[in-house]
Design a protein around this motif. Structure first.
Motif, PDB file in Angstrom:
ATOM      1  N   GLU A 274       0.836  -1.206   0.000  1.00 54.20           N
ATOM      2  CA  GLU A 274       0.000   0.000   0.000  1.00 54.20           C
ATOM      3  C   GLU A 274       0.871   1.257   0.000  1.00 54.20           C
ATOM      4  N   ARG A 275       1.912   1.262   0.817  1.00 57.95           N
ATOM      5  CA  ARG A 275       2.818   2.414   0.875  1.00 57.95           C
ATOM      6  C   ARG A 275       3.549   2.608  -0.446  1.00 57.95           C
TER       7      ARG A 275
ATOM      8  N   ASN B 146       2.519   1.690  -3.403  1.00 55.18           N
ATOM      9  CA  ASN B 146       1.538   2.196  -4.367  1.00 55.18           C
ATOM     10  C   ASN B 146       1.261   3.677  -4.148  1.00 55.18           C
ATOM     11  N   LEU B 147       1.154   4.085  -2.897  1.00 56.47           N
ATOM     12  CA  LEU B 147       0.924   5.493  -2.587  1.00 56.47           C
ATOM     13  C   LEU B 147       2.120   6.340  -3.023  1.00 56.47           C
ATOM     14  N   ASP B 148       3.340   5.855  -2.765  1.00 65.91           N
ATOM     15  CA  ASP B 148       4.539   6.571  -3.214  1.00 65.91           C
ATOM     16  C   ASP B 148       4.535   6.761  -4.729  1.00 65.91           C
TER      17      ASP B 148
ATOM     18  N   LEU C 225       1.845   6.872  -6.682  1.00 64.21           N
ATOM     19  CA  LEU C 225       0.812   7.858  -6.999  1.00 64.21           C
ATOM     20  C   LEU C 225       1.305   9.280  -6.735  1.00 64.21           C
TER      21      LEU C 225
END
Length: 93
Positions: free
Chosen positions: A52-53, A55-57, A59
């Motif tokens: 999740e982290r 993927n957020l990075d 984005l």
């Protein structure tokens, strides 16, 4: 069709066994938290959080490419509004 032919999102699909090497200190800390029988579930959740982290990075990096980096002062003001604190641009990340 085998499981290798199907794409599953993180946290979904059948379980698969692998060998993982951890430092002794890390393994001891995990076992202190969850016991010997909870290590796999703990590592599964940790891996999901890391994905999740990541993927957020990605984005955020894509957003920054299009719009440029966020203004630290604007971030500090919004953070202060959300947390009830004061705007301090030096502490904005």
């Amino acid at each position: 069709m085998t499981d290798d032919d199907v794409e599953f999102p993180p946290g979904d699909g059948p379980t698969s066994g692998i060998s993982v090497t951890l430092t002794t200190g890390t393994l001891q800390a995990i076992r202190e938290r969850v016991g010997k029988r909870g290590v796999s579930a703990y590592l599964e959740k940790a891996a999901q959080r890391q994905i999740e982290r990541d993927n957020l990075d990605e984005l955020i990096a894509d957003f920054d490419k299009v719009h440029g980096p966020a203004d630290p002062e604007a971030v500090a003001v919004k953070r202060a509004r959300m947390t009830g604190g004061t705007a301090n641009p030096g502490s904005a990340a």
